[in-house]
Write a protein that holds these residues in place. Structure first.
Motif, PDB file in Angstrom:
ATOM      1  N   LEU A 121      13.358   2.246  -4.529  1.00 38.07           N
ATOM      2  CA  LEU A 121      12.669   3.301  -5.274  1.00 38.07           C
ATOM      3  C   LEU A 121      13.564   4.508  -5.538  1.00 38.07           C
ATOM      4  O   LEU A 121      13.224   5.370  -6.359  1.00 38.07           O
ATOM      5  N   GLY A 122      14.666   4.595  -4.814  1.00 40.93           N
ATOM      6  CA  GLY A 122      15.545   5.739  -4.980  1.00 40.93           C
ATOM      7  C   GLY A 122      14.975   7.022  -4.419  1.00 40.93           C
ATOM      8  O   GLY A 122      15.170   8.104  -4.984  1.00 40.93           O
ATOM      9  N   ILE A 123      14.244   6.915  -3.300  1.00 43.93           N
ATOM     10  CA  ILE A 123      13.658   8.109  -2.685  1.00 43.93           C
ATOM     11  C   ILE A 123      14.299   8.376  -1.333  1.00 43.93           C
ATOM     12  O   ILE A 123      14.835   7.480  -0.687  1.00 43.93           O
TER      13      ILE A 123
ATOM     14  N   ASP B  89       0.821  -1.206   0.000  1.00 43.13           N
ATOM     15  CA  ASP B  89       0.000   0.000   0.000  1.00 43.13           C
ATOM     16  C   ASP B  89       0.857   1.258   0.000  1.00 43.13           C
ATOM     17  O   ASP B  89       0.715   2.137  -0.857  1.00 43.13           O
ATOM     18  N   SER B  90       1.751   1.352   0.982  1.00 42.47           N
ATOM     19  CA  SER B  90       2.556   2.566   1.114  1.00 42.47           C
ATOM     20  C   SER B  90       3.669   2.633   0.074  1.00 42.47           C
ATOM     21  O   SER B  90       4.038   3.727  -0.368  1.00 42.47           O
ATOM     22  N   THR B  91       4.201   1.490  -0.335  1.00 40.20           N
ATOM     23  CA  THR B  91       5.292   1.508  -1.314  1.00 40.20           C
ATOM     24  C   THR B  91       4.786   1.978  -2.673  1.00 40.20           C
ATOM     25  O   THR B  91       5.465   2.734  -3.376  1.00 40.20           O
ATOM     26  N   LEU B  92       3.589   1.566  -3.060  1.00 43.10           N
ATOM     27  CA  LEU B  92       3.009   2.044  -4.310  1.00 43.10           C
ATOM     28  C   LEU B  92       2.782   3.546  -4.252  1.00 43.10           C
ATOM     29  O   LEU B  92       3.119   4.279  -5.200  1.00 43.10           O
ATOM     30  N   VAL B  93       2.219   4.030  -3.150  1.00 41.47           N
ATOM     31  CA  VAL B  93       1.994   5.465  -3.001  1.00 41.47           C
ATOM     32  C   VAL B  93       3.316   6.217  -3.068  1.00 41.47           C
ATOM     33  O   VAL B  93       3.438   7.251  -3.741  1.00 41.47           O
ATOM     34  N   ALA B  94       4.335   5.696  -2.387  1.00 31.17           N
ATOM     35  CA  ALA B  94       5.640   6.358  -2.379  1.00 31.17           C
ATOM     36  C   ALA B  94       6.247   6.414  -3.776  1.00 31.17           C
ATOM     37  O   ALA B  94       6.838   7.424  -4.172  1.00 31.17           O
TER      38      ALA B  94
ATOM     39  N   LYS C 226       3.362  -2.915 -11.600  1.00 33.97           N
ATOM     40  CA  LYS C 226       3.770  -2.105 -12.743  1.00 33.97           C
ATOM     41  C   LYS C 226       4.694  -0.958 -12.322  1.00 33.97           C
ATOM     42  O   LYS C 226       5.372  -0.364 -13.161  1.00 33.97           O
ATOM     43  N   TYR C 227       4.701  -0.643 -11.032  1.00 27.59           N
ATOM     44  CA  TYR C 227       5.423   0.535 -10.568  1.00 27.59           C
ATOM     45  C   TYR C 227       6.486   0.247  -9.515  1.00 27.59           C
ATOM     46  O   TYR C 227       7.375   1.076  -9.303  1.00 27.59           O
ATOM     47  N   ILE C 228       6.391  -0.888  -8.837  1.00 28.06           N
ATOM     48  CA  ILE C 228       7.342  -1.201  -7.774  1.00 28.06           C
ATOM     49  C   ILE C 228       7.862  -2.623  -7.966  1.00 28.06           C
ATOM     50  O   ILE C 228       7.219  -3.440  -8.633  1.00 28.06           O
ATOM     51  N   PRO C 229       9.028  -2.944  -7.396  1.00 28.82           N
ATOM     52  CA  PRO C 229       9.565  -4.300  -7.533  1.00 28.82           C
ATOM     53  C   PRO C 229       8.587  -5.363  -7.023  1.00 28.82           C
ATOM     54  O   PRO C 229       7.813  -5.122  -6.093  1.00 28.82           O
ATOM     55  N   GLU C 230       8.641  -6.514  -7.626  1.00 30.09           N
ATOM     56  CA  GLU C 230       7.712  -7.603  -7.311  1.00 30.09           C
ATOM     57  C   GLU C 230       7.727  -7.977  -5.835  1.00 30.09           C
ATOM     58  O   GLU C 230       6.688  -8.302  -5.263  1.00 30.09           O
ATOM     59  N   GLU C 231       8.901  -7.927  -5.203  1.00 31.91           N
ATOM     60  CA  GLU C 231       8.978  -8.337  -3.803  1.00 31.91           C
ATOM     61  C   GLU C 231       8.128  -7.450  -2.904  1.00 31.91           C
ATOM     62  O   GLU C 231       7.649  -7.893  -1.853  1.00 31.91           O
ATOM     63  N   PHE C 232       7.915  -6.203  -3.292  1.00 32.91           N
ATOM     64  CA  PHE C 232       7.069  -5.312  -2.505  1.00 32.91           C
ATOM     65  C   PHE C 232       5.615  -5.405  -2.954  1.00 32.91           C
ATOM     66  O   PHE C 232       4.705  -5.290  -2.130  1.00 32.91           O
ATOM     67  N   ALA C 233       5.398  -5.610  -4.235  1.00 31.23           N
ATOM     68  CA  ALA C 233       4.030  -5.693  -4.751  1.00 31.23           C
ATOM     69  C   ALA C 233       3.279  -6.895  -4.185  1.00 31.23           C
ATOM     70  O   ALA C 233       2.066  -6.837  -3.971  1.00 31.23           O
ATOM     71  N   TRP C 234       3.980  -7.987  -3.935  1.00 22.97           N
ATOM     72  CA  TRP C 234       3.327  -9.213  -3.481  1.00 22.97           C
ATOM     73  C   TRP C 234       3.728  -9.601  -2.062  1.00 22.97           C
ATOM     74  O   TRP C 234       3.534 -10.732  -1.631  1.00 22.97           O
ATOM     75  N   LYS C 235       4.215  -8.633  -1.309  1.00 22.09           N
ATOM     76  CA  LYS C 235       4.654  -8.874   0.061  1.00 22.09           C
ATOM     77  C   LYS C 235       3.454  -9.065   0.983  1.00 22.09           C
ATOM     78  O   LYS C 235       2.486  -8.298   0.927  1.00 22.09           O
ATOM     79  N   PRO C 236       3.466 -10.086   1.878  1.00 21.61           N
ATOM     80  CA  PRO C 236       2.355 -10.291   2.814  1.00 21.61           C
ATOM     81  C   PRO C 236       2.200  -9.099   3.755  1.00 21.61           C
ATOM     82  O   PRO C 236       3.163  -8.379   4.051  1.00 21.61           O
ATOM     83  N   LYS C 237       0.991  -8.925   4.254  1.00 24.99           N
ATOM     84  CA  LYS C 237       0.696  -7.801   5.142  1.00 24.99           C
ATOM     85  C   LYS C 237       1.256  -8.018   6.543  1.00 24.99           C
ATOM     86  O   LYS C 237       1.264  -9.130   7.045  1.00 24.99           O
ATOM     87  N   LYS C 238       1.698  -6.920   7.157  1.00 23.10           N
ATOM     88  CA  LYS C 238       2.110  -6.894   8.551  1.00 23.10           C
ATOM     89  C   LYS C 238       1.451  -5.687   9.188  1.00 23.10           C
ATOM     90  O   LYS C 238       1.675  -4.550   8.765  1.00 23.10           O
ATOM     91  N   ALA C 239       0.608  -5.918  10.206  1.00 24.54           N
ATOM     92  CA  ALA C 239      -0.105  -4.808  10.828  1.00 24.54           C
ATOM     93  C   ALA C 239       0.862  -3.794  11.418  1.00 24.54           C
ATOM     94  O   ALA C 239       1.923  -4.153  11.945  1.00 24.54           O
TER      95      ALA C 239
END
Length: 325
Positions: free
Chosen positions: A134-136, A101-106, A276-289
């Motif tokens: 992401l280089g941010i 969620d946050s990585t896509l927004v970032a 489409k915008y972030i590396p696969e490891e972050f796009a499909w990473k399991p959730k952690k509250a």
């Protein structure tokens, strides 16, 4: 007076333009706002900006109008991109945890990011990895046991509902908002609400009434916003939620169950956009509250034990009593 920002026909209005709106015009505006003029009072449709005025209502001359933003129908990808773009200003930062969620927004915002967490915690490590990928720019503020102990009385003074879950989240939010203020930001762009819109919680994979459950949890977000806004207001900052943009909400609510949950996978539609915008490891990473990923939950348990309490609920009661004495 305009607090926040308001858009009409996909264009952000100036404060002067907003104050010229009629009630009918304000009722179709999007954004995150509280607007008070000589003729009306209005608040954004999901109540993102804190106010005593009801969310999603325009009041003028004793008559109320529902706020229903007139926004174009877009694909989910375009809706998310536009929702992030329109929130990107010089006074904004993105809160980053390393989840989808946050990585896509970032990635879409390309703004400085902030993160908090106990040293070595899941979120602290994941945020650093995501920022590097992401280089941010990332400002990471470690949270210590002494930090949490010192913040507890302060957080409990402004926390609306004083229960363990809300305290865990509010303490984490306290450090996020404090860090944003230290960084000179006024707006904190977050990935909040993605779980309730795109079926992020584990229980969604087990339910037979997915849409009903999602709708109920989405309604509960209004209570959560009161809690989160309390911490933000304490530091003079405010949250901005691209996933609660009307464009995105409309797309999410039109998705079928199979677009959201597939076997053990959840938030499938969002992850397909994200990859489409972030590396696969972050796009499909399991959730952690958040309260677990930041390490705050464990710290509260440690403090409770140190204070001779069996759990966080007893710790809350002890602090409240000591504050009243």
């Amino acid at each position: 007076m305009l607090l926040g920002w308001i858009e009409k026909d996909s264009r952000i209005l100036s404060a002067a333009e907003a104050e010229m709106l009629t009630a009918d015009e304000a009722a179709v505006c999007g954004g995150e706002f509280v607007l008070e003029t000589k003729t009306l009072t209005a608040r954004d449709c999901y109540g993102i900006m804190p106010s005593a005025h009801p969310a999603g209502v325009v009041t003028s001359a004793g008559v109320t109008y529902p706020v229903t933003p007139a926004v174009p129908h877009l694909s989910l990808e375009d809706a998310i991109c536009e929702a992030v773009r329109i929130r990107c200003t010089e006074n904004a930062v993105v809160t980053l945890s390393g989840g989808v969620d946050s990585t896509l927004v970032a990635a879409l915002a390309n703004l400085p990011a902030i993160a908090v967490g106990v040293e070595g915690s899941h979120d602290a490590d994941a945020a650093e990895k995501a920022a590097d990928a992401l280089g941010i720019q990332l400002t990471l503020s470690p949270i210590t046991l002494d930090d949490v102990g010192a913040a507890l009385p302060e957080v409990l003074r402004f926390l609306p509902q004083k229960n363990p879950m809300d305290l865990e989240l509010a303490v984490t939010g306290y450090f996020i908002c404090r860090l944003a203020k230290q960084c000179g930001a006024e707006r904190i762009i977050t990935g909040q609400a993605a779980d309730e819109l795109f079926a992020g919680y584990a229980r969604y994979g087990r339910t037979k009434t997915l849409r009903e459950d999602l709708d109920a949890d989405f309604k509960d977000l209004s209570r959560q916003r009161v809690r989160d806004s309390a911490a933000a207001s304490h530091f003079g900052v405010w949250y901005s939620l691209p996933y609660m943009d009307e464009r995105v909400v409309r797309c999410a609510k039109a998705l079928k169950a199979e677009d959201l949950v597939s076997g053990e996978l959840r938030k499938v539609a969002l992850r397909k956009v994200a990859e489409k915008y972030i590396p696969e490891e972050f796009a499909w990473k399991p959730k952690k509250a958040m309260q677990y990923g930041s390490g705050v939950s464990k710290m509260l348990s440690r403090i409770a034990k140190q204070e001779g309490c069996r759990n966080t609920a007893e710790l809350i009661e002890k602090i409240i009593v000591s504050e009243e004495e």
